[in-house]
Design an enzyme around this catalytic site. Sequence first.
Site, PDB file in Angstrom:
ATOM      1  CG  MET A 165      42.534  60.609  34.165  1.00 53.75           C
ATOM      2  SD  MET A 165      43.521  60.859  35.674  1.00 53.75           S
ATOM      3  CE  MET A 165      43.372  59.260  36.458  1.00 53.75           C
ATOM      4  CG  HIS A 207      37.133  55.356  29.739  1.00 51.83           C
ATOM      5  ND1 HIS A 207      38.045  54.360  30.047  1.00 51.83           N
ATOM      6  CD2 HIS A 207      37.309  56.328  30.659  1.00 51.83           C
ATOM      7  CE1 HIS A 207      38.737  54.727  31.107  1.00 51.83           C
ATOM      8  NE2 HIS A 207      38.313  55.910  31.508  1.00 51.83           N
ATOM      9  CD  GLN A 260      35.788  62.124  38.690  1.00 54.84           C
ATOM     10  OE1 GLN A 260      36.956  62.041  39.033  1.00 54.84           O
ATOM     11  NE2 GLN A 260      35.330  61.537  37.599  1.00 54.84           N
ATOM     12  NE  ARG A 318      44.294  54.166  40.420  1.00 55.77           N
ATOM     13  CZ  ARG A 318      43.739  55.380  40.343  1.00 55.77           C
ATOM     14  NH1 ARG A 318      42.433  55.492  40.172  1.00 55.77           N
ATOM     15  NH2 ARG A 318      44.481  56.462  40.421  1.00 55.77           N
TER      16      ARG A 318
END
Lengths: 279, 279
Positions: free
Chosen positions: A29, A36, A152, A186
């Site tokens: 995202m 990442h 997830q 976040r």
Amino acid sequence: MQIYKTVAEIREALAAEALHKKIGFVPTMGALHKGHLSLVEKCHLESDLTVVSIYINPAQFRPQEDLNRYPRNFEKDIDLLRNYHADLVFTPDNAQMYPEGYCTWVTVEGLSDILCGASRPGHFRGVSTIVLKLIHIVQPKLMFMGMKDYQQIIVLEKMIEDLNLDTKIVRCPIVREPDGLAMSSRNLYLSSEERQRATCLIKALKKAQMMVNEGCLSSSILISEAENIIKQADGKIDYIKIVDGSTLQELAEVHSGARMMLAVYIGNTRLIDNLELLP
Amino acid sequence: MQIYKTVAEIREALAAEALHKKIGFVPTMGALHKGHLSLVEKCHLESDLTVVSIYINPAQFRPQEDLNRYPRNFEKDIDLLRNYHADLVFTPDNAQMYPEGYCTWVTVEGLSDILCGASRPGHFRGVSTIVLKLIHIVQPKLMFMGMKDYQQIIVLEKMIEDLNLDTKIVRCPIVREPDGLAMSSRNLYLSSEERQRATCLIKALKKAQMMVNEGCLSSSILISEAENIIKQADGKIDYIKIVDGSTLQELAEVHSGARMMLAVYIGNTRLIDNLELLP
């Protein structure tokens, strides 16, 4: 490195480029951090073609959640991806992914309703659906995902198995800050005071492992101690559970494959983390 | 012609055979009739490799429906498929398609809840899920489906579009008995007396087209006349509607693309049929 904004464009590019190539895929995202980038690095090593998507999927946010303020850093993300040898980057907009009249949803029942799914109803429906779409578009052999979002991975592995998809998820280790905080986009929400308190998550997990090392296998005792550590840091507990790492079912006693999962609010920021507990 | 019973086997066979070949696919529940065979014939003409599945999908039957007595005629089906040049036949069992712990479902919202979906809740969820699984296994460029199950085609076309699948449904005309009854495996349920009464469906549809030819475009008048024809034949109406052929939304007046859809019980047998109404 090529950037594609539409499904038609990346499909065409892949049809031309991907023949006989092992496609690796990293769905993100954006607001890329070292977590990442570790996925992109691994993808580059293990695939012939590294595809990265940047798409903030509105379907996995509830109305009151942080969709609108979710960090966006497109130019920097692109620079980073170039440095990390991504080959194709897919950056669709909402009109591409959910055109008017969109109405098809995939649900992994049961696994989607517990832990984060209990706190965020519909979240995993949104995740499953967008990842299924992206798999159809990219057709990767390998998909690289970080274990911070452990549930997830379990949900998506189940979707892939149930739907007979020919894609394998490569589970990648959580990348952490020097003080142990799991990397997360976040984390940018945290004030510097909150940032210090946020280490309570990894402290709670490590304390649990330490107690297991000393012979304590009782989930209720381990969870109770973890709760204390979170509360001392003024964190608000969403959940702390010890589950089987395959089924996500709660365990009364730690056994092989057990995992402590937690979700905690530090201020207004919801953070998650998890650790396998080795008995 | 090769017959495969497991996902792993047909996947392997397709991986070896299908490279650069345009795969055509005909999903069926067996008990093959001339309607199915017209699909296989068309598939053979338009594809490099003709794959047919025979699988009675329990997920699209409700508990009180006819799953257990649904006609099965495996040996004859295989002979027919051989004569009609099928290349690969996939005949999985329930343990292959829905192994223990299966929990992933795809839903096309809205379109699945009207017409047959209103009478058969969950039916199209079962259809969408099994077809998605079969598409993943077979990876067809073209999928051949009969227009008797018109709503099924609309639901699956929407699923394919929404999920970015690279498969195109080829809509094939309804094949009818000499007296107009649409071919259906369920016609086998009819007694000879019921078989005669079953022509009321096509009579009602043809009467509607005749009235449209004469200038009547009012759905309520057309439906009312169709109801009379069904009732005269002692049919029990599940629904008779005139809808837009793309959206399946009900129309007050017939316009271009309108379609009369009906579901009728003849005795205990539920039959469906439909016809485009050309103004």
